[in-house]
Enzyme design. Structure first.
Site, short mmCIF file in Angstrom:
data_model
loop_
_atom_site.label_atom_id
_atom_site.label_comp_id
_atom_site.label_asym_id
_atom_site.label_seq_id
_atom_site.Cartn_x
_atom_site.Cartn_y
_atom_site.Cartn_z
N SER A 287 39.32 -49.90 -10.27
CA SER A 287 39.43 -50.16 -11.71
C SER A 287 40.24 -51.41 -12.00
CB SER A 287 40.14 -48.99 -12.40
OG SER A 287 39.39 -47.83 -12.30
N HIS B 63 31.90 -52.24 -9.88
CA HIS B 63 32.68 -51.35 -10.75
C HIS B 63 31.79 -50.68 -11.78
CE1 HIS B 63 36.14 -50.93 -13.88
NE2 HIS B 63 35.99 -49.84 -13.17
C1 CAA Z 1 38.56 -46.48 -15.86
C2 CAA Z 1 37.53 -47.46 -15.42
O1 CAA Z 1 37.72 -48.10 -14.36
C3 CAA Z 1 36.35 -47.81 -16.22
C4 CAA Z 1 35.81 -46.78 -17.13
O2 CAA Z 1 34.96 -46.01 -16.77
S1 CAA Z 1 36.43 -46.78 -18.66
C5 CAA Z 1 35.51 -45.50 -19.49
C6 CAA Z 1 34.19 -46.02 -19.99
N1 CAA Z 1 33.48 -44.95 -20.67
C7 CAA Z 1 33.50 -44.82 -22.00
O3 CAA Z 1 34.08 -45.63 -22.72
C8 CAA Z 1 32.76 -43.62 -22.49
C9 CAA Z 1 32.91 -43.46 -23.99
N2 CAA Z 1 32.10 -42.29 -24.42
C10 CAA Z 1 30.77 -42.36 -24.59
O4 CAA Z 1 30.15 -43.40 -24.47
C11 CAA Z 1 30.06 -41.07 -24.95
O5 CAA Z 1 30.98 -40.20 -25.56
C12 CAA Z 1 29.45 -40.37 -23.68
C13 CAA Z 1 28.37 -41.27 -23.07
C14 CAA Z 1 30.49 -40.03 -22.62
C15 CAA Z 1 28.84 -39.05 -24.10
O6 CAA Z 1 28.00 -39.29 -25.17
P1 CAA Z 1 27.03 -38.16 -25.73
O7 CAA Z 1 26.17 -38.77 -26.76
O8 CAA Z 1 27.84 -36.96 -26.09
O9 CAA Z 1 26.18 -37.96 -24.45
P2 CAA Z 1 25.52 -36.70 -23.76
O10 CAA Z 1 24.57 -36.11 -24.77
O11 CAA Z 1 26.52 -35.81 -23.12
O12 CAA Z 1 24.75 -37.48 -22.60
C16 CAA Z 1 24.01 -38.67 -22.86
C17 CAA Z 1 22.76 -38.63 -22.05
O13 CAA Z 1 23.09 -38.67 -20.65
C18 CAA Z 1 22.53 -37.58 -19.98
N3 CAA Z 1 23.40 -37.09 -18.90
C19 CAA Z 1 24.62 -36.58 -19.04
N4 CAA Z 1 25.09 -36.21 -17.84
C20 CAA Z 1 24.12 -36.49 -16.92
C21 CAA Z 1 23.99 -36.36 -15.51
N5 CAA Z 1 24.96 -35.84 -14.75
N6 CAA Z 1 22.86 -36.81 -14.91
C22 CAA Z 1 21.87 -37.37 -15.64
N7 CAA Z 1 21.94 -37.52 -16.99
C23 CAA Z 1 23.05 -37.08 -17.60
C24 CAA Z 1 22.36 -36.51 -21.04
O14 CAA Z 1 21.36 -35.58 -20.67
C25 CAA Z 1 21.98 -37.32 -22.25
O15 CAA Z 1 20.62 -37.65 -22.16
P3 CAA Z 1 19.66 -37.54 -23.46
O16 CAA Z 1 20.16 -38.62 -24.39
O17 CAA Z 1 18.30 -37.83 -22.88
O18 CAA Z 1 19.84 -36.15 -23.98
N1 NAI Z 2 37.80 -42.11 -13.37
C1 NAI Z 2 37.22 -43.16 -13.95
O1 NAI Z 2 36.89 -43.13 -15.14
C2 NAI Z 2 36.95 -44.38 -13.16
C3 NAI Z 2 37.54 -44.59 -11.93
N2 NAI Z 2 37.25 -45.72 -11.23
C4 NAI Z 2 37.87 -45.95 -9.93
O2 NAI Z 2 37.13 -45.22 -8.97
C5 NAI Z 2 37.99 -44.79 -7.91
C6 NAI Z 2 37.93 -43.28 -7.81
O3 NAI Z 2 38.39 -42.72 -9.01
P1 NAI Z 2 38.03 -41.22 -9.43
O4 NAI Z 2 36.69 -40.85 -8.94
O5 NAI Z 2 38.38 -41.09 -10.85
O6 NAI Z 2 39.14 -40.45 -8.55
P2 NAI Z 2 39.23 -38.90 -8.19
O7 NAI Z 2 40.68 -38.59 -8.05
O8 NAI Z 2 38.40 -38.09 -9.11
O9 NAI Z 2 38.53 -38.84 -6.75
C7 NAI Z 2 38.99 -39.52 -5.64
C8 NAI Z 2 38.39 -38.84 -4.41
O10 NAI Z 2 38.71 -39.64 -3.27
C9 NAI Z 2 39.00 -38.77 -2.21
N3 NAI Z 2 39.76 -39.49 -1.19
C10 NAI Z 2 41.06 -39.86 -1.22
N4 NAI Z 2 41.38 -40.54 -0.08
C11 NAI Z 2 40.24 -40.59 0.65
C12 NAI Z 2 39.93 -41.15 1.91
N5 NAI Z 2 40.84 -41.81 2.63
N6 NAI Z 2 38.66 -41.02 2.38
C13 NAI Z 2 37.73 -40.35 1.64
N7 NAI Z 2 37.97 -39.80 0.45
C14 NAI Z 2 39.22 -39.93 -0.05
C15 NAI Z 2 39.76 -37.61 -2.86
O11 NAI Z 2 39.74 -36.46 -2.04
C16 NAI Z 2 38.98 -37.44 -4.16
O12 NAI Z 2 37.91 -36.52 -4.01
C17 NAI Z 2 39.40 -45.33 -8.26
O13 NAI Z 2 39.57 -46.56 -7.63
C18 NAI Z 2 39.31 -45.47 -9.78
O14 NAI Z 2 40.22 -46.42 -10.27
C19 NAI Z 2 36.37 -46.67 -11.68
C20 NAI Z 2 35.70 -46.47 -12.85
C21 NAI Z 2 35.97 -45.34 -13.73
#
Ligand code: CAA
Ligand code: NAI
Length: 282
Positions: free
Chosen positions: A117, A138
């Site tokens: 991330s 990513h």
């Molecule tokens: C931390 C990092 O490094 C980076 C990050 O990820 S930062 C986080 C980024 N993410 C965001 O900002 C998410 C913000 N939230 C959203 O966009 C929305 O709330 C959400 C997409 C999460 C959910 O929205 P929603 O409208 O309630 O969606 P939901 O109805 O649950 O699902 C959307 C579609 O995906 C499908 N879907 C959900 N889970 C699924 C799965 N496991 N496999 C396949 N399809 C799936 C659903 O069936 C649905 O499809 P339809 O439109 O055909 O019905």
């Molecule tokens: N959670 C999020 O929304 C997002 C996370 N990321 C990034 O993705 C990566 C994973 O994050 P999450 O899935 O959220 O973490 P998580 O905590 O849900 O899962 C991490 C997994 O890695 C496993 N693990 C730890 N050390 C390991 C090793 N040496 N070998 C194999 N498996 C190992 C753990 O057992 C655990 O199942 C991080 O770098 C995170 O920053 C990127 C985009 C979105």
């Protein structure tokens, strides 16, 4: 490119594997214990069954998708992979250990990608003998739904590796954007400080968690409020990103909120542990 190996079967690893399997690739998912992998497989089957019940996936396609996925605790199985995507915890030392070990296991031409991330791709690549073939790929949570893939170039990532990974992202139905290295890349440099601000408002007692989220949903048209989103991402991941932004820039505007630290210390990591800013156990 046919065979994909995903390291880490947590929140992101499982969804990334599912995206590749859906697009027809053979995917192996590796984690440290059979117990974790059993939970992962059960979670996948449950979510695919939901899609079958909803009528958005056929029983045959579900079986075919599952048939293309394998679960293993053996990292040596990465020897057969064309692309490895690392999705282990957001910790530089752990990631560097994983990449050093992969470098010894994988074919010389295999591309090693990180789903980090915020961590420097250059620093991760530096422990390998193939810095030109190390890259950030990513995905965004939930990866089955979110369209974006940031393709992050480290200092030594080659044009060829970048183009291959961008083409692959398009092939699996995602929209790649090319990003040069910088802490948090593009999305998290903007998004995580916003989440940190929301936690700061909660800490100051300016508004309740529910009202902060409602304000951002209805006042800024966000699909979910910042605290709900933090629970989805994982508070540990949010904290790690803020720590990286703070350490890399030296700028106090990125200092993680104390309340965020407190929740992580208490094991309140969000949905994955059942409690974060909200309680998911009911
Ligand atoms: C931390 C990092 O490094 C980076 C990050 O990820 S930062 C986080 C980024 N993410 C965001 O900002 C998410 C913000 N939230 C959203 O966009 C929305 O709330 C959400 C997409 C999460 C959910 O929205 P929603 O409208 O309630 O969606 P939901 O109805 O649950 O699902 C959307 C579609 O995906 C499908 N879907 C959900 N889970 C699924 C799965 N496991 N496999 C396949 N399809 C799936 C659903 O069936 C649905 O499809 P339809 O439109 O055909 O019905
Ligand atoms: N959670 C999020 O929304 C997002 C996370 N990321 C990034 O993705 C990566 C994973 O994050 P999450 O899935 O959220 O973490 P998580 O905590 O849900 O899962 C991490 C997994 O890695 C496993 N693990 C730890 N050390 C390991 C090793 N040496 N070998 C194999 N498996 C190992 C753990 O057992 C655990 O199942 C991080 O770098 C995170 O920053 C990127 C985009 C979105």
């Amino acid at each position: 490119m046919e065979k994909i190996f995903v390291i880490g079967a947590g929140t992101m690893g499982l969804d990334i594997a599912q995206v590749f399997a859906k697009a027809g690739f053979e995917v192996a998912v590796q984690d440290v214990s059979d117990k974790i992998l059993d939970g992962t497989r059960a979670k996948l089957v449950k979510s695919l069954e939901k899609l079958v019940t909803k009528g958005t996936m056929s029983e045959e396609n579900k079986a075919a998708l599952l048939g293309r996925m394998r679960f293993t605790t053996d990292v040596a199985a990465a020897a057969h992979a064309d692309l490895v995507i690392e999705a282990v915890v957001e910790n530089m030392e752990i990631k560097r250990k994983v990449f050093a070990s992969l470098d010894g296991i994988c074919k010389p031409e295999t591309i090693l990608a990180s789903n980090t991330s915020s961590i420097s791709i250059t620093a991760i690549a530096a422990v390998t003998s193939r810095q030109d073939r190390v890259i950030g790929m990513h995905f965004f949570n939930p990866a089955v739904v979110m369209k974006l893939v940031e393709v992050i170039r480290g200092a030594n990532t080659s044009d060829e590796t970048t183009e291959t990974v961008k083409a692959l992202a398009s092939q699996i139905g995602k929209r790649p954007v090319e990003v040069n290295e910088g802490p948090g890349f593009v999305v998290n440099k903007i998004l995580c400080p916003m989440i940190n601000e929301a936690v700061g408002l909660l800490e100051l007692g300016v508004a309740s968690a529910e009202d902060i989220d409602t304000a951002m949903c209805l006042g800024a048209n966000h699909p979910m409020g910042p605290l709900t989103l933090a629970d989805l991402i994982g508070l540990d991941v949010c904290l790690s990103v803020m720590e990286t932004l703070h350490a890399e820039t030296g700028d106090d505007k990125y200092r993680p909120s104390m309340l965020l630290r407190k929740y992580v210390r208490a094991g309140k990591l969000g949905r994955k542990t059942g409690v974060g800013f909200y309680d998911y156990r009911k």
